[in-house]
Design an enzyme around this catalytic site. Structure first.
Site, PDB file in Angstrom:
ATOM      1  N   ASP A 227      -0.253  -2.320   0.371  1.00 15.83           N
ATOM      2  CA  ASP A 227       0.058  -1.089   1.185  1.00 15.83           C
ATOM      3  C   ASP A 227       1.531  -1.329   1.720  1.00 15.83           C
ATOM      4  O   ASP A 227       1.750  -2.218   2.552  1.00 15.83           O
ATOM      5  CB  ASP A 227      -1.382  -0.759   1.127  1.00 15.83           C
TER       6      ASP A 227
ATOM      7  N   GLU B 169       4.368  -1.168  -3.307  1.00 11.82           N
ATOM      8  CA  GLU B 169       3.915   0.259  -3.116  1.00 11.82           C
ATOM      9  C   GLU B 169       5.024   0.706  -2.035  1.00 11.82           C
ATOM     10  O   GLU B 169       5.727   0.014  -0.433  1.00 11.82           O
ATOM     11  CB  GLU B 169       3.243   0.996  -2.263  1.00 11.82           C
TER      12      GLU B 169
END
Length: 739
Positions: free
Chosen positions: A416, A469
């Site tokens: 993330d 990401e």
């Protein structure tokens, strides 16, 4: 009693300063006073048991009494002498009962020098099985070895129900120079809750949960829990052996992203959260039926605030107790693998929440985070930033990633907020960040960590994926580290996501003016190994659901959605779709409620779900749609310039099988007799029409088979005359073989 005095009882002396430090819970080396000590005349034994009524020494071998211990001037400090060295245990009488236990201070050094060396170096791969609370037997005595890193603490104690949360009872031993504190507490059992009481340089801190805990209490409770060893008997050997092939860039990968707590609930929208066992019983058949190859779980590591969706987590080694035990989680993954479904976890090495029981200023200093707020604090998220330049923190996060991949057989980590890790000035004003040592904006420590992570995973968890990401134009995110890249297996294609959603959200009459939003994505589609993500972030915070983004009346909204999903599944790149999009949810995602499953009573919603199923099956079964996802030779524009009609056509091809022709009409106007030049003649069969009746479409569009005509079009010697459905996609395949 002054600091220079000694306390003497029956010839047994202790310096007053040591006694006072024990009473105040400030002694930095309790093992120097407590436990057994030889003095040439026998064995002196001391124990500090505040509020104990009496303490008796017992023979560890026979259980016979060796005599009652004396309590001199300091209440709770008991002392005795044995004439010969021997093993013993205590019988302690408390106001509430009697306790028999061995002496925690009779055990020698616990952690090996190699463990400590590797930890300090940042290269200990198994911190989850080294630090924290580990069940073990030492010298025939069962118990728990506790170990925690707090180098700037003056004293660290283990506290829990077993010692009435009294930090004076179990102060730990400091292992120089690593800053790790350790203690073996005999007879503790799995399920015991505990925390650490830490005396910092400026006083006692709020009780801290264990950063290395393997199990935790369910929120809102915040204690760590002594965990049973996992010892799960895996039955996914076939999957693990085939995983590397299944994860090749040439293999199909279609990911269903979900939030465990809100996919479905027991008893309806406001019901109880499903356990891992219940989730497996319901989710696995659903995913299998829809044809997804993988699921991606939003963070399931323990996190205090459910509204963070797991992205502000504190337990890098413990699955959330909201859904069951670590064993239950392992069983869920095992069941997924037996059903040939891969499991990817969202994982957060970028930042952590400020909760006082967590990592924040863990030993009274900025230990896990940077000290300076320009480096160590995320203003956007009100979180602290991991100081990955510190070897112990680097190793902590590396061990966390490997923990999920190795011990739980997880198939991949979706990392993330990578962009926030790469840039020191991420989301900061020009005067609110600190340059790196070269004066640049790159976070060199985080870059080193990401490269190290990817290299280690490739070596120690073969076949596992690490996915970034990452929302910027950082070069080489999915290039090997040996070639100067970051080494990820895939990168989320955020540019494609933003552009394509902007395009499809435009009223169809205006799409001609935004034609480049579709074509531009192909200019860089092969610069990385991409995943096309329609994730949870796109259906929350006022962005509306995927269906509700679509313009037009009800019919047009559903047709647009079907066309968009067909566009996504035929575009180069692996696929990721967030839960609820496959049933055409009207509402934004709500983490406190389950999906609106009642919508499947209606044919339009059933149609979207059926289309997703058929797209997945087509994607998996047609090599042309997945084999060369990341290679330019797998894509050929046939029509990319018909902005006036908002029509696109391309050819997908792979190493095996025949090519596939894809045509999109992004207007509500049927286009009969639309000519598309193709590179080979003969009969082309219709594989999918997104406007078909069984998708609740208008059933417009071309017939099931079309033969080419010797009419030059789009630079090809032959062409097809097709009836394009309104707001629809056609997918065809030649029957005469490959090129």
């Amino acid at each position: 009693m002054t600091a220079g005095q000694t306390i003497e009882h029956n010839g047994l002396q202790i310096a007053a300063v040591d006694a006072q430090a024990l009473v105040r819970a400030e002694h930095t080396n309790p093992f120097s006073i407590l436990g057994p000590h030889e003095d040439g005349e026998g064995l002196i034994i001391r124990t500090y048991q505040p509020n104990a009524i009496r303490v008796e020494l017992l023979s560890a071998e026979t259980g016979e009494s060796l005599g009652e211990m004396d309590q001199p001037q300091v209440p709770g400090l008991f002392v005795a002498r044995l004439p010969v060295k021997q093993k013993y245990r205590f019988r302690i009488r408390w106001a509430g009962g009697i306790q028999e236990t061995e002496d925690p201070y009779s055990f020698g050094m616990l952690l090996g020098e190699m463990d400590l060396y590797l930890f300090a170096e940042g290269n200990h791969r198994e911190l989850g099985q080294c630090l924290g609370a580990q069940l073990m037997t030492i010298d025939g005595v069962p118990g728990v070895r506790f170990a925690v890193w707090a180098p700037n603490a003056r004293r660290v104690s283990v506290v829990g129900n077993f010692n009435s949360w009294d930090g004076r009872r179990h102060p730990m031993r400091l292992r120089h120079p690593t800053g790790v504190w350790e203690l073996f507490i005999p007879r503790l059992q799995p399920g015991e809750i505990y925390k650490y009481e830490i005396l910092g340089q400026h006083g006692i801190l709020p009780l801290k949960a264990d950063p290395f805990a393997l199990r935790t209490q369910a929120p809102p409770d915040t204690s760590s829990v002594v965990a049973d060893p996992l010892n799960y008997s895996w039955s996914d050997h076939e999957w693990m052996e085939q995983r590397q092939q299944r994860h090749a860039h040439t293999a199909p990968m279609s990911i269903y992203e979900l939030h465990v707590g809100s996919w479905q609930k027991e008893g309806g929208a406001d019901g109880r959260t499903l356990s891992w066992h219940e989730l497996g019983e319901r989710l696995i058949p659903y995913i299998k039926d829809l044809g997804f190859t993988h699921i991606e779980l939003m963070p399931i590591m323990e996190h205090p605030f459910g509204g963070s969706w797991g992205y502000q987590l504190l337990s890098q080694f413990a699955p959330s107790a909201r859904y069951g035990s670590p064993h239950d989680f392992a069983a869920f993954i095992d069941a997924c693998h037996r059903a040939e479904i891969g499991v990817i976890l969202d994982w957060v090495p970028a930042h952590f929440p400020t909760d006082e029981h967590g990592l924040a200023r863990f030993d009274g200093t900025a230990l896990f985070e940077y000290e300076h707020p320009f480096e160590g604090f995320h203003q956007d998220w009100d979180t602290y930033i991991y100081n990955l330049g510190r070897t112990e923190v680097h190793g902590y996060m590396l061990a966390s990633g490997l923990h999920w991949l190795r011990h739980f057989h997880v198939d991949g980590l979706r990392v993330d907020a990578v962009a926030s890790m790469l840039y020191r000035d991420y989301s900061r004003k020009h005067d609110e960040w600190i340059p790196n040592r070269y004066g640049g904006r790159e976070n060199l420590e985080a870059i080193d960590f990401l490269r190290h992570l990817n290299d280690v995973v490739a070596t120690e968890a073969p076949g596992a994926l690490v996915i970034a990401e990452e929302s910027t134009a950082w070069p080489g995110v999915s290039q090997p580290t040996r070639e100067g890249g970051l080494g990820f297996a895939y990168k989320w294609n955020m540019g494609w996501m933003h552009d394509s959603l902007k395009y499809i959200s435009e009223d169809s009459i205006n799409r001609r003016y935004h034609h480049n939003l579709v074509t531009f994505g192909l200019d860089y589609a092969f610069s990385e190994q991409f995943v096309l993500p329609i994730s949870h972030d796109e259906v929350v915070h006022g962005k509306r659901s995927l269906l509700d983004k679509m313009p037009g009346d009800r019919w047009q909204k559903f047709a647009n959605l079907r066309a968009y999903l067909s566009f996504m599944w035929t575009h180069p790149g692996k696929k990721l779709l967030f839960m609820g999009c496959e049933i055409g949810a009207w509402r934004e995602w709500n983490h406190d409620a389950e999906l609106d499953w009642y919508l499947l009573r209606y044919s339009e919603h059933q149609g979207v779900q059926t289309l997703v199923k058929d797209l997945n099956n087509l994607y998996r079964n047609e090599p042309a749609l997945h084999e060369w996802d990341g290679r330019p030779e797998g894509f050929q524009w046939l029509i990319g310039d018909d902005a006036a009609n908002s029509v696109f056509a391309w050819l997908r091809s792979g190493e095996h099988g025949v090519p596939v022709l894809v045509i999109h009409n992004f207007t509500p106007m049927p286009r009969n007799g639309y000519r598309v030049g193709v590179p080979m003649g003969g009969v082309w069969s219709l594989l999918l029409n997104s406007d078909a009746e069984h998708y609740a479409g208008s059933n417009a569009g071309t017939q099931s088979e079309v033969r080419t005509e010797e009419i030059v079009s789009h630079g090809e010697a032959q062409s097809l005359s097709l009836d394009l459905p309104p707001l629809g996609t056609l997918i065809l395949r030649p029957e005469s073989g490959g090129f």
